[in-house]
Enzyme design. Structure first.
Site, mmCIF file in Angstrom:
data_model
loop_
_atom_site.group_PDB
_atom_site.id
_atom_site.type_symbol
_atom_site.label_atom_id
_atom_site.label_comp_id
_atom_site.label_asym_id
_atom_site.label_seq_id
_atom_site.Cartn_x
_atom_site.Cartn_y
_atom_site.Cartn_z
ATOM 1 N N GLY C 42 103.496 92.160 82.770
ATOM 2 C CA GLY C 42 104.971 92.161 82.781
ATOM 3 C C GLY C 42 105.589 92.461 84.122
ATOM 4 N N LEU C 43 106.703 93.073 84.256
ATOM 5 C CA LEU C 43 107.351 93.336 85.547
ATOM 6 C C LEU C 43 106.274 94.032 86.528
ATOM 7 C CD1 LEU C 43 111.016 94.167 85.347
ATOM 8 C CD2 LEU C 43 110.068 92.075 86.053
ATOM 9 N N ALA C 44 105.761 95.130 85.937
ATOM 10 C CA ALA C 44 105.039 96.081 86.742
ATOM 11 C C ALA C 44 103.746 95.260 87.219
ATOM 12 C CB ALA C 44 104.621 97.365 86.215
ATOM 13 N N GLY C 45 102.770 94.839 86.089
ATOM 14 C CA GLY C 45 101.609 94.367 86.299
ATOM 15 C C GLY C 45 101.632 93.067 87.277
ATOM 16 N N HIS C 266 118.518 103.601 71.779
ATOM 17 C CA HIS C 266 119.501 103.133 72.183
ATOM 18 C C HIS C 266 120.640 102.960 71.155
ATOM 19 C CE1 HIS C 266 121.869 100.008 74.340
ATOM 20 N NE2 HIS C 266 120.944 100.039 75.202
ATOM 21 N N ARG C 337 123.011 107.149 77.085
ATOM 22 C CA ARG C 337 122.355 106.453 75.707
ATOM 23 C C ARG C 337 121.982 107.813 74.681
ATOM 24 N NH1 ARG C 337 118.473 101.780 78.456
ATOM 25 N NH2 ARG C 337 120.263 100.413 78.693
ATOM 26 N N HIS C 429 114.076 102.137 71.705
ATOM 27 C CA HIS C 429 114.156 101.136 72.695
ATOM 28 C C HIS C 429 113.327 101.364 73.825
ATOM 29 C CE1 HIS C 429 116.146 98.153 75.128
ATOM 30 N NE2 HIS C 429 116.497 99.242 76.316
ATOM 31 N N ARG C 463 116.161 107.838 79.959
ATOM 32 C CA ARG C 463 116.258 106.840 81.255
ATOM 33 C C ARG C 463 117.563 106.312 81.178
ATOM 34 N NH1 ARG C 463 116.381 101.515 81.458
ATOM 35 N NH2 ARG C 463 115.653 101.143 79.149
ATOM 36 N N LEU C 469 113.826 98.181 84.890
ATOM 37 C CA LEU C 469 113.511 97.214 85.664
ATOM 38 C C LEU C 469 112.993 97.611 86.964
ATOM 39 C CD1 LEU C 469 115.954 94.490 84.232
ATOM 40 C CD2 LEU C 469 113.923 94.890 83.485
#
Lengths: 225, 253, 665
Positions: C42-45, C266, C337, C429, C463, C469
Site C-alpha cells: 500500500g502507501l507505506a509498503g 468515523h 471524528r 474506519h 487520528r 496518507l
C-alpha cells in the site's frame, strides 16, 4: 530499419495504415462520384465517355490509379489481418453479449468490408476489366473515337439484379463510412473537444450523400432510360 | 426477490468450464456482491464449493471486481462497478448470467477470477515518471494550468479493472494504456520522457496479446470511471509523433 | 520491561535533522548484497519498496492482492496534510505537530510526530514530481482545503480520490524499480509467518495463493506495511481483504502489539441496511464543511419518520436538534471524528435515531444549498431571485464540490441527497494501535520494521483527517530508507540468508500444520459466519463506548468463539489450489485472538481518551475524561498463547506541549 517494421506491425501502426488508406479511399469516392454523375447529363453519354477516355489514357491519372489499387489492396489485406487477430484475442466468446449505445457499424467493420470487397470485384469485372481488356463498342465525337462506356453502363443497369446489388452495395458502403470516416480521424489522433463534433457531423453527411449519389445512377438508368 | 443465476464455473486454467445454475433469494437493498455472498453462504452451509469471485474494497475504487453481468462488464448501471451495483437494478424472477472477463491476455484463474497481471507489465514498461525519492523540487515550482491538471486527473482515475478489455469486441487494452499515457504525458513532469514511455507501453501492450482498437467506443461506454476515448487519440498522436518525430527507438522484447 | 523509544537527544525541531546526518550508512557496494523483504504494498509498503530499491538494496515485495495497485490505501478520499503554509494562514511544522498531538489526545510520541510534520512537506514535493494530479487553482498552483479538528487549510487533494492518486504514484515508482530489476514483486503471495533466527527477523513464510504452495523467503530484514485491523469488527470501511495476519504473526513471534484498543470510529458513513451487509461505505469528512447534523427534537417526530409517515423535510426548524452545533458551538459540525461519533451514538442511544434500526442521524445540506444559492444569484446579478432559482443554483455549487460523493450515496441507498438529507452513522474506519516501534520504526524484534497503519506510532488515541496518507508516505519514502541503515549497517558481514535453515523449516511446518488443521476440522459453520459473530461482540463490548463489565464479558465470549471456531469451522477445498475460503480462515483465526487482546487493552486503560471511551471515566457533561497521571503511556502487549497477555509500558514524555483537556466547545 527495424523501427519502421516495428511501427508497421504495432497495433497503432496497423491502424494508421487503415486510417490513411481509408481517408485516401474516402476522397477517391467523392472524385469518382463527381465523374460518374456526368452519366446523368442528357447528352447520350458524350461528356461521360470523353471523361472515361481521359481517365484511362492520361499518364498522371494512370500513375495515381496505381496508388489507388495499392490503397485498396493494403486496406483490404490489413483489415482482414487485423480482423483475424482481433478474433484470436478473445478465444472464448461471451454467452450473453450486450453493448448498449454503440453502433452496429463500428462492431461489424470486418463484415461490411468483406461485402464491399466482393462488391468491388463485381464492379471492377463489370466495368474496369471490360474497359481495359474487353471489347467495348466505340463511339466517335468530332471524329475522335472513344469507347462507349455509357452504353455499357446503361446495358448493365437494365437488369434489376444489378440495380439491386448496387443499391445494397451502396448501403453497405454507407455503414462502413459511417464508422470509418470518424474512426480514421480518431486513429490519426485527431480528437478535439471543439472539432470532433464537426468531424462527426461531416462524417454522417458524407456517409449518406456520397453512397446516395452513387445509388441514384443505377436507379435512374433502370427507371428513366 | 427470487433470482436465477447462471454462473461460469471453472476449476482452473487447465480444465474446461461451464455454466452452473443457482437460485438465490435477495433483497433489493443488497449490493450485487452481497447477493453473491448470500449465495455462497448457502452453498457453504450445504458443504458445497462457493463461487469464487474477486472483490476487495466494495466501494468502486480498487478495481478488483470483474464480472460480466448479463453481457455487460460490471452490469447494467452506467459508471458503476459490480460492487456498487445494487439489486434494485434487477427484477424479481429475473435470470442473471455472470461470466468472467474474457480475453486471451486475461487467462482465467478460477470461476470469475482472471489474471490481469498484463496490466501491471504495461505499467512497468513505462507508466511512471523516472524520479527517485528525494530529488523533487518544491511542489509549486512548476505551475500547471488548472484545466490541464484536471484533464490529467480524469485520465488518472482509471482503476485498472479491465472492463474496457472485457467490453471491447476486440479485447483491446487501448483505453487502459492510453489513460496512463495521457495522465503522465499531459503533466510537465511526465512530458519529459513521454517519447520513450508511449513507445514502450504500446509495445508491451501488443506483446501481451490484446486485440487492436477499432474505435468502437464500447470501452468508454462501459468504463466505470468514464475514461474518455480522447485518451486513445492522444496516445495515437503521441505514438506516431514519437516514432517519426523523436530519436527514441524502442525494440520489441 | 520498560520500553526504549530510542528518540535522539536534542531539541525537538532539530532531532531528525541531526540524527539523519549522523546515523550509520551502508555503502553502495554493500547495499547490493543486502536483501530486504517488504510485506504489503500500500502507501507505506510500496513507497518503502520503491525507495529502498532506488537506494540499491535488493528488495522482495509481497502482496496478497493481484496487483499492488489494489491496496486499500486506494480508497482514501479526502486528502493529505502537509505543513506547507501555501495559504499563508499561519501553518507551520510546529502547528501540524501540535494539532496531531492534541488531536491524538496526548497519547503519541512527540519525537515521531514532529518528524512526521517535518517530512510532510517533502511528501507533497515528491508526489507532484511523480505526477500526482493534485487539485490546482487558476494560477496553476496547488489548492488546499480544511479538515476536522484544525484551524488552517493544509489538506492537499485530488478530487475525492486522493488515496488512489497517491497510491498510484507509489505503485508507479514501484513498477519502475520492478522494471529495473531492483525489486522482485510477488503478487498473490500472503505472508503467513515471520522467521526469527538468533533473535533477528530473517525472512517470511508466504503462501502462493495461486498454487497454494508454501514458499520460504530469506532476507537481512523484514519490513511490514500491512495496514490496520479494523476488520476485526467485521463491518468497517476497510476492504474485505484487509487483515491483521502479518502483524499478528509477528506478535505471536514476540513482537509487541501497542494500544490495540485505539480504534477510530468515523462519524459519517452510510448506515447498515440489513443483516447481509458486508461492508460500510464512508462519506468523506469534507461533507461536514457544509452539512449540518441533526435529529428530531421530539420522539413523536422520530417515530413518524421511522414509520415513514413523515419525511425530514416535514419537520420545522424549531423541532430539530442540531446537536453538534448545540453542544460544541466553537467547532460545530467540524469537531474531530471521535467527538462527532460519540455524539451521534448518544443521540441514537436516547432514541432519536432516524431510520428503522434507530441507528442513523441526518446530515443535511438544505441550508448550504440556500446559502450558496443566494451568493451565486448575487454574483450572477440576480437581486430578487425566486426560491426555485436559489435552490437550483445552490445545488449546482454543492454538486461541483461533492458531486461524486452524492452520486455514490444515491447508488447505495437509492435516495437523492439533494432532495432529502443524508442518513449517516459512525463506523469503524482506522486503527491507531499497531505493532510497537521505536524511533527507527523497528519493533522490539531486531530487523523487523513496521510502517504506516500497521504500527502504532503517530496518531495517539485518535487520528485527524488526512493524516493517514501523510504517515504512510512519510514512513515509506522519508523515514525507513534512512533508519533501516541503523540496523543494516551492522549486517554487512552477514551472508545471504539460508532459507533452508532449521528456523525456516520449522516455521514452514508450523504454517503447514495450521492450514491442515483448518481444512481438517470440516465443521458446519462458514468462516464468514464466525467473522460476523466476532464483529458483533467487538462492536457491542469494545466499540464506541466501553465499560469494565462489558469488556470482561466480551473477552469471555471471544474465548468461547475461538473454541467453537477451532472445532466447528468449515473450510472447503484443499491447500494446493486457489482457495479464498482458506485465506479467509487464516485471517479470521488471527482476528479472533486480536479481538481478545483488544478487550484486555481496553480494560487495562482506566481512562477515556480519543477513540477509547470508557463509560466510567467521563465528565459531568459526558465528555471524555483523560487520566494523564496514570495512563500517559503506550501499552505494548506481549502475547502469551493460552495465558494472559503481558503489559510493557513506554512512558510518554511531553516536553514541548502542555497536556490539556481537549475542548471543542
Amino acid at each position: 530499419m527495424s523501427w519502421i517494421t516495428n511501427f508497421l506491425t504495432s497495433s497503432i501502426g496497423r491502424k494508421l495504415i487503415m486510417s490513411l488508406t481509408g481517408l485516401f479511399l474516402i476522397q477517391f469516392l467523392l472524385v469518382h462520384l463527381i465523374g460518374n454523375l456526368q452519366l446523368l447529363y442528357h447528352d447520350q453519354g458524350e461528356k461521360f465517355n470523353l471523361y472515361a477516355d481521359f481517365m484511362t489514357s492520361n499518364p498522371v491519372i494512370k500513375t495515381v490509379s496505381i496508388l489507388l489499387y495499392t490503397g485498396i489492396l493494403l486496406h483490404a489485406i490489413q483489415g482482414l489481418l487485423i480482423w483475424r487477430q482481433n478474433v484470436k484475442s478473445r478465444k472464448v466468446r461471451y454467452a450473453v453479449s450486450k453493448n448498449p449505445n454503440v453502433g452496429f457499424a463500428a462492431k461489424n467493420m470486418g463484415w461490411l468490408g468483406t461485402i464491399i470487397l466482393v462488391f468491388l470485384i463485381l464492379h471492377l469485372w463489370q466495368f474496369w476489366f471490360k474497359m481495359k481488356f474487353g471489347t467495348v463498342a466505340p463511339v466517335a465525337y468530332d471524329g475522335v473515337e472513344v469507347k462507349n462506356l455509357y452504353f455499357l453502363v446503361a446495358e448493365v443497369f437494365k437488369q434489376p439484379i444489378y440495380v439491386f446489388a448496387y443499391v445494397i452495395g451502396m448501403i453497405v458502403i454507407a455503414f462502413h463510412l459511417l464508422h470509418g470516416f470518424e474512426s480514421s480521424f480518431q486513429t490519426l489522433g485527431l480528437n478535439h473537444k471543439k472539432y470532433t463534433p464537426l468531424i462527426k457531423g461531416l462524417g454522417v453527411v458524407y456517409s449518406i450523400l456520397v453512397p446516395l449519389g452513387f445509388a441514384i445512377i443505377p436507379i435512374y438508368f433502370y427507371f428513366f432510360k | 426477490m427470487k433470482l436465477t443465476l447462471k454462473i461460469w464455473k471453472q476449476a482452473n486454467n487447465k480444465t474446461a468450464g461451464k455454466f452452473e445454475t443457482y437460485s438465490v433469494e435477495a433483497d433489493e437493498h443488497m449490493s450485487f456482491l452481497e447477493m453473491l455472498d448470500v449465495l455462497n453462504q448457502s452453498l457453504l452451509e450445504q458443504k458445497k464449493e462457493p463461487v469464487v469471485f474477486e472483490h476487495d474494497c466494495r466501494e468502486g475504487i480498487c478495481g478488483s471486481c470483474s464480472m460480466v453481468i448479463n453481457g455487460q462488464p460490471h452490469g447494467p448501471q452506467k459508471g458503476t462497478t459490480a460492487c456498487q451495483l445494487h439489486m434494485r437494478s434487477f427484477k424479481d424472477g429475473q435470470t442473471i448470467t455472470i461470466e468472467p472477463w474474457r480475453a486471451k491476455a486475461f487467462p482465467i484463474i478460477r470461476d470469475l477470477v482472471v489474471d490481469r497481471s498484463a496490466f501491471d507489465r504495461i505499467i512497468q514498461a513505462g507508466g511512471y515518471i523516472s524520479v527517485n525519492t528525494g530529488q523533487a523540487q518544491d511542489g509549486n515550482a512548476i505551475p500547471i494550468e488548472k484545466g490541464l491538471a484536471s484533464e490529467a486527473m480524469d485520465a488518472a482515475t482509471c482503476i485498472g479493472c479491465g472492463a474496457c478489455v472485457a467490453a471491447c469486441p476486440n479485447a483491446s487494452a487501448m483505453l487502459f494504456t492510453s489513460a496512463k499515457v495521457s495522465h503522465l504525458g499531459l503533466l510537465p513532469q511526465g512530458e519529459v520522457e513521454h517519447s520513450k514511455r508511449v513507445q514502450s507501453m504500446v509495445t508491451q501492450m501488443d506483446t501481451e496479446g490484446f486485440g487492436n482498437c477499432s474505435n468502437v467506443g464500447v470501452c468508454e461506454a462501459e468504463c466505470p470511471k468514464g475514461i474518455s476515448l480522447e485518451n486513445i487519440a492522444r496516445m495515437n498522436r503521441q505514438y506516431i509523433g514519437s516514432v517519426f518525430g523523436s530519436q527514441t527507438k524502442v525494440e520489441k522484447a | 520491561m520498560p520500553l526504549k523509544a530510542n528518540s535522539p537527544e536534542g531539541a525537538l525541531d532539530n532531532k531528525w535533522t541531526k540524527y539523519r546526518s549522523t546515523m550509520n550508512l551502508v555503502a553502495p557496494n554493500n547495499k547490493r548484497r543486502i536483501d530486504i523483504i517488504v510485506v504489503g504494498t500500500g502507501l507505506a509498503g510500496a513507497a518503502a519498496a520503491a525507495t529502498l530499491g532506488e537506494l540499491g538494496y535488493k528488495v522482495k515485495a509481497f502482496t496478497f492482492h493481484d496487483s499492488p495497485r489494489r491496496a486499500h490505501s486506494i480508497a482514501a478520499q479526502g486528502g493529505i496534510n502537509a505543513a506547507k503554509n501555501y495559504q499563508n494562514d499561519g501553518d507551520s511544522v510546529f502547528r501540524l505537530f501540535y494539532d496531531t498531538i492534541k488531536g491524538g489526545d496526548y497519547r503519541s510520541r512527540e519525537s515521531n510526530v514532529h518528524r512526521l510534520a517535518e517530512v510532510s512537506r517533502n511528501i507533497i514535493d515528491q508526489c507532484v514530481a511523480q505526477g500526482v494530479p493534485f487539485a490546482r487553482e487558476y494560477g496553476g498552483l496547488l489548492a488546499n482545503r480544511s479538515f476536522g479538528g484544525v484551524q488552517v487549510s493544509r489538506t492537499f487533494y485530488a478530487k475525492g480520490q486522493t488515496g488512489q492518486q497517491l497510491l498510484l504514484g507509489a505503485y508507479q515508482a514501484l513498477s519502475r524499480q520492478i522494471s529495473l530489476g531492483n525489486v522482485e514483486m510477488y503478487n498473490r503471495h500472503e505472508m503467513l509467518d515471520v522467521v526469527i533466527e538468533d533473535g533477528k527477523a530473517r525472512g517470511i513464510i508466504a503462501r502462493n495463493l495461486l498454487t497454494g504452495k508454501l514458499e520460504r523467503f530469506g532476507a537481512h530484514c523484514v519490513v511490514l506495511g500491512t495496514g490496520g485491523y479494523g476488520n476485526v469488527f467485521y463491518l468497517s470501511t476497510n476492504a474485505m481483504g484487509s487483515n491483521v495476519s502479518a502483524s499478528w504473526r509477528a506478535t505471536k513471534r514476540g513482537a509487541l502489539m501497542a494500544n490495540p484498543c485505539y480504534t477510530q470510529i468515523h462519524p459519517t458513513c452510510i448506515p447498515v441496511s440489513g443483516e447481509y451487509q458486508s461492508k460500510l461505505t464512508l462519506m468523506s469528512e469534507s461533507l461536514r464543511n457544509d452539512g449540518r447534523v441533526w435529529v428530531p427534537a421530539h420522539k413523536e417526530d422520530v417515530m413518524a419518520i421511522r414509520e415513514k409517515r413523515m419525511s425530514a423535510k416535514d419537520i420545522p426548524e424549531d423541532r430539530r436538534d442540531y446537536y453538534l452545533e448545540r453542544r460544541y458551538p466553537a467547532f460545530g459540525n467540524l469537531v474531530p471524528r471521535d467527538v462527532a461519533s460519540r455524539a451521534a451514538k448518544v443521540a441514537c442511544d436516547e432514541g432519536f435515531g432516524v431510520n428503522k434500526t434507530g441507528l442513523a442521524v441526518f446530515l443535511d445540506f438544505a441550508s448550504a444549498i440556500q446559502r450558496y444559492g443566494k451568493t451565486e444569484a448575487h454574483s450572477n446579478g440576480l437581486h430578487n431571485p425566486d426560491p426555485k432559482k436559489i435552490e437550483e443554483l445552490g445545488k449546482k455549487v454543492i454538486e461541483a464540490k461533492y458531486g461524486n460523493l452524492f452520486e455514490m450515496y444515491e447508488k447505495i441507498t437509492g435516495e437523492n441527497p439533494y432532495e432529502v438529507p443524508m442518513k449517516i452513522f459512525p463506523a469503524v474506519h482506522y486503527t491507531m494501535g499497531g505493532l510497537w516501534v521505536d524511533y527507527n520504526l523497528e519493533t522490539n524484534i531486531p530487523g523487523l520494521f513496521a510502517l504506516g497503519e500497521c504500527n502504532f506510532s503517530d496518531h495517539g488515541a485518535n487520528r485527524l483527517g488526512a493524516s493517514a496518507l501523510m504517515q504512510g508516505l512519510a514512513d515509506g519514502y522519508f523515514v525507513i530508507p534512512y533508519t533501516i541503515g541503523q540496523f543494516l549497517s551492522k549486517e554487512i558481514r552477514t551472508p545471504k540468508i539460508d532459507n533452508n535453515s532449521p528456523a525456516f523449516m520449522e516455521a514452514e511446518k508450523d504454517v503447514e500444520g495450521r492450514l491442515q488443521k483448518l481444512l481438517s476440522i470440516n465443521g458446519s459453520q462458514s468462516v464468514e459466519s464466525f467473522h460476523r459473530r466476532l464483529g458483533l461482540i467487538m462492536w457491542e463490548y469494545c466499540g464506541m463506548s466501553r465499560n469494565a463489565e462489558g469488556l470482561q464479558k466480551g473477552r469471555k465470549l471471544i474465548q468461547e468463539l475461538q473454541k467453537e471456531f477451532w472445532s466447528d469451522v468449515f473450510v472447503p477445498g484443499n491447500q494446493d489450489e486457489f482457495n479464498p475460503e482458506l485465506e479467509k480462515a487464516t485471517r479470521v483465526a488471527d482476528f479472533l485472538e486480536l479481538g481478545e487482546l483488544m478487550m484486555v487493552d481496553a480494560l487495562d486503560r482506566n481512562e477515556s481518551c480519543g477513540g477509547h471511551f470508557r463509560e466510567e471515566y467521563q465528565s459531568e457533561e459526558g465528555e471524555a475524561l483523560r487520566r494523564d497521571d496514570e495512563y500517559a503511556y503506550v501499552a505494548a502487549w506481549e502475547w502469551v498463547d493460552g495465558g494472559d497477555p503481558v503489559l510493557h509500558r513506554e512512558d510518554l514524555e511531553f516536553e514541548n506541549v502542555e497536556l490539556k483537556t481537549r475542548s471543542y466547545k
